[in-house]
Design a protein around this motif. Structure first.
Motif, PDB file in Angstrom:
ATOM      1  N   LYS A   1      63.849  61.816  35.778  1.00 37.86           N
ATOM      2  CA  LYS A   1      64.138  63.028  35.007  1.00 37.86           C
ATOM      3  C   LYS A   1      62.853  63.782  34.656  1.00 37.86           C
ATOM      4  O   LYS A   1      62.783  65.012  34.803  1.00 37.86           O
ATOM      5  N   LYS A   2      61.818  63.055  34.227  1.00 33.54           N
ATOM      6  CA  LYS A   2      60.551  63.688  33.841  1.00 33.54           C
ATOM      7  C   LYS A   2      59.882  64.370  35.025  1.00 33.54           C
ATOM      8  O   LYS A   2      59.174  65.367  34.865  1.00 33.54           O
ATOM      9  N   SER A   3      60.105  63.848  36.212  1.00 31.59           N
ATOM     10  CA  SER A   3      59.448  64.417  37.390  1.00 31.59           C
ATOM     11  C   SER A   3      59.997  65.790  37.749  1.00 31.59           C
ATOM     12  O   SER A   3      59.353  66.534  38.502  1.00 31.59           O
ATOM     13  N   GLN A   4      61.182  66.148  37.236  1.00 29.90           N
ATOM     14  CA  GLN A   4      61.795  67.426  37.599  1.00 29.90           C
ATOM     15  C   GLN A   4      60.906  68.611  37.230  1.00 29.90           C
ATOM     16  O   GLN A   4      60.835  69.602  37.963  1.00 29.90           O
ATOM     17  N   LYS A   5      60.208  68.493  36.112  1.00 24.82           N
ATOM     18  CA  LYS A   5      59.313  69.568  35.680  1.00 24.82           C
ATOM     19  C   LYS A   5      58.223  69.815  36.732  1.00 24.82           C
ATOM     20  O   LYS A   5      57.905  70.957  37.070  1.00 24.82           O
ATOM     21  N   PHE A   6      57.662  68.734  37.269  1.00 25.86           N
ATOM     22  CA  PHE A   6      56.581  68.859  38.247  1.00 25.86           C
ATOM     23  C   PHE A   6      57.111  69.283  39.614  1.00 25.86           C
ATOM     24  O   PHE A   6      56.423  69.980  40.358  1.00 25.86           O
ATOM     25  N   LEU A   7      58.336  68.869  39.918  1.00 27.07           N
ATOM     26  CA  LEU A   7      58.943  69.280  41.187  1.00 27.07           C
ATOM     27  C   LEU A   7      59.092  70.791  41.267  1.00 27.07           C
ATOM     28  O   LEU A   7      58.943  71.392  42.337  1.00 27.07           O
ATOM     29  N   MET A   8      59.396  71.431  40.134  1.00 24.43           N
ATOM     30  CA  MET A   8      59.586  72.871  40.132  1.00 24.43           C
ATOM     31  C   MET A   8      58.264  73.631  40.206  1.00 24.43           C
ATOM     32  O   MET A   8      58.250  74.849  40.388  1.00 24.43           O
ATOM     33  N   GLN A   9      57.153  72.914  40.073  1.00 19.77           N
ATOM     34  CA  GLN A   9      55.839  73.567  40.103  1.00 19.77           C
ATOM     35  C   GLN A   9      55.165  73.491  41.470  1.00 19.77           C
ATOM     36  O   GLN A   9      54.216  74.230  41.729  1.00 19.77           O
ATOM     37  N   ILE A  10      55.637  72.592  42.342  1.00 24.06           N
ATOM     38  CA  ILE A  10      54.983  72.443  43.640  1.00 24.06           C
ATOM     39  C   ILE A  10      55.568  73.427  44.647  1.00 24.06           C
ATOM     40  O   ILE A  10      56.721  73.837  44.541  1.00 24.06           O
ATOM     41  N   ASN A  11      54.752  73.791  45.619  1.00 23.75           N
ATOM     42  CA  ASN A  11      55.216  74.765  46.615  1.00 23.75           C
ATOM     43  C   ASN A  11      55.724  74.076  47.871  1.00 23.75           C
ATOM     44  O   ASN A  11      55.625  72.859  48.031  1.00 23.75           O
ATOM     45  N   THR A  12      56.264  74.879  48.756  1.00 25.84           N
ATOM     46  CA  THR A  12      56.851  74.356  49.995  1.00 25.84           C
ATOM     47  C   THR A  12      55.806  73.632  50.840  1.00 25.84           C
ATOM     48  O   THR A  12      56.104  72.622  51.482  1.00 25.84           O
ATOM     49  N   ASP A  13      54.586  74.128  50.839  1.00 26.52           N
ATOM     50  CA  ASP A  13      53.528  73.531  51.651  1.00 26.52           C
ATOM     51  C   ASP A  13      53.277  72.072  51.264  1.00 26.52           C
ATOM     52  O   ASP A  13      53.129  71.208  52.140  1.00 26.52           O
ATOM     53  N   ILE A  14      53.246  71.780  49.978  1.00 33.00           N
ATOM     54  CA  ILE A  14      53.041  70.403  49.522  1.00 33.00           C
ATOM     55  C   ILE A  14      54.216  69.529  49.946  1.00 33.00           C
ATOM     56  O   ILE A  14      54.025  68.393  50.396  1.00 33.00           O
ATOM     57  N   LYS A  15      55.414  70.045  49.812  1.00 32.66           N
ATOM     58  CA  LYS A  15      56.596  69.270  50.213  1.00 32.66           C
ATOM     59  C   LYS A  15      56.545  68.936  51.703  1.00 32.66           C
ATOM     60  O   LYS A  15      56.805  67.794  52.112  1.00 32.66           O
ATOM     61  N   ASN A  16      56.201  69.912  52.510  1.00 31.02           N
ATOM     62  CA  ASN A  16      56.131  69.690  53.950  1.00 31.02           C
ATOM     63  C   ASN A  16      55.030  68.708  54.325  1.00 31.02           C
ATOM     64  O   ASN A  16      55.214  67.856  55.204  1.00 31.02           O
ATOM     65  N   LYS A  17      53.894  68.812  53.657  1.00 30.95           N
ATOM     66  CA  LYS A  17      52.787  67.888  53.935  1.00 30.95           C
ATOM     67  C   LYS A  17      53.185  66.453  53.608  1.00 30.95           C
ATOM     68  O   LYS A  17      52.820  65.512  54.324  1.00 30.95           O
ATOM     69  N   ALA A  18      53.908  66.267  52.512  1.00 29.87           N
ATOM     70  CA  ALA A  18      54.354  64.923  52.123  1.00 29.87           C
ATOM     71  C   ALA A  18      55.311  64.354  53.177  1.00 29.87           C
ATOM     72  O   ALA A  18      55.208  63.172  53.543  1.00 29.87           O
ATOM     73  N   LEU A  19      56.214  65.178  53.663  1.00 26.91           N
ATOM     74  CA  LEU A  19      57.169  64.715  54.673  1.00 26.91           C
ATOM     75  C   LEU A  19      56.468  64.369  55.986  1.00 26.91           C
ATOM     76  O   LEU A  19      56.760  63.331  56.607  1.00 26.91           O
TER      77      LEU A  19
END
Length: 447
Positions: free
Chosen positions: A15-33
């Motif tokens: 639940k706490k991570s939701q705040k940080f999830l909304m702050q990251i951009n698509t580029d970070i998500k793609n790099k993680a994948l």
């Protein structure tokens, strides 16, 4: 630590991570994948070693061949998981998309924007590749995920989650958005299902008993399909080669999955020609055919069915999700009977018709009330990856915002966003000094 506290800790972190999830951009998500895909290739040997431990335990417990198949992570399936991670990374990010926008007479611009569901818990059995599919979709759609795999794949899932968390750490993705229930004690699920203040949605993937148990106990919404009783109807105007190939593929290619057919429905005018041919090929594959009276009379002493196990069907057989090399057969008089049969015995998952008659095909699509309906194709395509969704979180047969394979868009929901320029309702603003404030109490109560 008690299981109750353990469950709450996991849910709180997600639940706490939701705040940080909304702050990251698509580029970070793609790099993680993409980093997870690299690590999966690098640690392939470790993964297969741990998967072998799971398989050995399952064999000792006497699991069926079909279930063992679902547990296995061979070279092809590991490469498939790598492809899933890359495919999801390549897809458009749905978060923040404006679905629609319109302007009101007062100048307000009203729109709908896609936002994450929040924290999703997925409870699944047997298939460790679900760990990667579920996590990938949640990461790309900015949802926190709680992964609860089956005890039969605990060793495989530990490696997969370690890979995902390492990829998150190395790329700036919030690691705590990926939570794993690292215990085989089933009681922990009961505690998690109580935590609706932290968990927004639960998606169970597995047998009917698991899904019903989750639906009964969960305090939060549950997206579900109870079982996959998929039906294939061979029309009297079917192309024979298409019909044979589709009927064979939809049952034999991978019988242990929910989009394999369980019922084969055949028009009476083509039954004597079609049934002996498919029985011949089913026999070679080891498929048992459970036949109604009409199909039994055709196949019982037919030379093409001599190597096929042919037995009388019971009423219960047509409701059954066999998940094995077994199929129930029914001969019908016309399309109406076929559709009525599907509505009675099907589970609203996937149904197909084989016909060269356009009108019949369109009637089938319009009148069959299932999440996926096909003309002249195998039901085995009901899969997020095959539909171009990258992967799937599950297949919903519920009548909610998500129906059928659930990809990125189905893991988001719209919220209204409104752009104004000082508009106020009914011109009811701050009064001037000399004005008397009069409030319509009745109107306030109503609106």
């Amino acid at each position: 630590m008690s299981l109750e506290i353990y469950a709450e800790n996991i849910a709180q972190k997600a639940k706490k991570s939701q705040k940080f999830l909304m702050q990251i951009n698509t580029d970070i998500k793609n790099k993680a994948l993409l980093r997870a895909a690299e690590l999966l290739l690098e640690k392939k040997d470790i993964l297969q070693k741990e998967n072998q431990k799971d398989l050995e335990k399952a064999e000792k417990k006497g699991y069926s061949k079909a279930l063992l198949d679902r547990l296995t992570l061979n070279e092809k399936r590991i490469n498939g998981m790598i492809d899933v991670l890359k495919e999801v990374a390549s897809l458009p990010d749905p978060v923040g998309q404006i679905i629609s926008m319109w302007t009101r007479p007062n100048g307000l611009k009203v729109g709908r924007m896609r936002v994450p569901l929040g924290t999703i818990m997925i409870i699944y059995e047997a298939r460790p590749n679900v760990t990667i599919e579920a996590a990938a979709l949640c990461m790309k759609s900015s949802n926190a995920v709680i992964l609860k795999g089956g005890s039969e794949t605990i060793n495989s899932n530990r490696v997969l989650v370690d890979i995902l968390k390492q990829a998150a750490r190395e790329t700036g993705f919030p690691e705590e958005a990926i939570q794993f229930v690292d215990t085989t004690d089933r009681e922990v699920v009961n505690h998690l299902l109580e935590l609706d203040q932290y968990i927004d949605v639960v998606i169970p993937r597995g047998g009917e008993s698991l899904i019903r148990a989750v639906a009964e106990k969960a305090k939060m919404p549950v997206i579900k399909h109870y079982k996959g009783v998929c039906n294939l109807y061979i029309d009297n105007e079917a192309d024979m080669d298409k019909a044979l190939n589709i009927a064979y593929n939809a049952k034999v290619q991978r019988p242990s999955v929910c989009n394999a057919i369980e019922n084969l429905i055949v028009h009476k005018e083509i039954a004597e020609k079609f049934l002996p041919e498919i029985a011949y090929y089913y026999g070679k594959a080891g498929v048992e055919m459970r036949c109604d009276e009409a199909s039994l009379s055709i196949l019982k002493d037919h030379p093409k069915a001599k190597d096929t196990e042919i037995v009388p069907a019971t009423e219960e057989d047509y409701y059954e999700e066999f998940l094995d090399l077994i199929i129930a057969v029914k001969v019908v008089n016309n399309l109406d009977e076929a559709i009525d049969f599907i509505h009675k015995y099907g589970s609203n998952h996937s149904e197909a018709i084989v016909t060269e008659n356009y009108t019949k095909g369109m009637r089938f699509i319009n009148e069959v009330d299932s999440s996926a309906v096909y003309i002249n194709a195998s039901t085995r395509f009901t899969d997020g990856y095959e539909f171009g969704l990258g992967a799937e979180m599950g297949i919903s047969t519920d009548k909610i915002h998500a129906r059928g394979p659930m990809g990125l868009e189905e893991l988001t929901i719209p919220k209204f966003v409104i752009f104004g320029n000082g508009q106020i309702r009914d011109n009811f603003g701050i009064p001037k000094e000399e004005e008397k404030i009069e409030i319509n109490r009745e109107a306030c109560d109503l609106r």
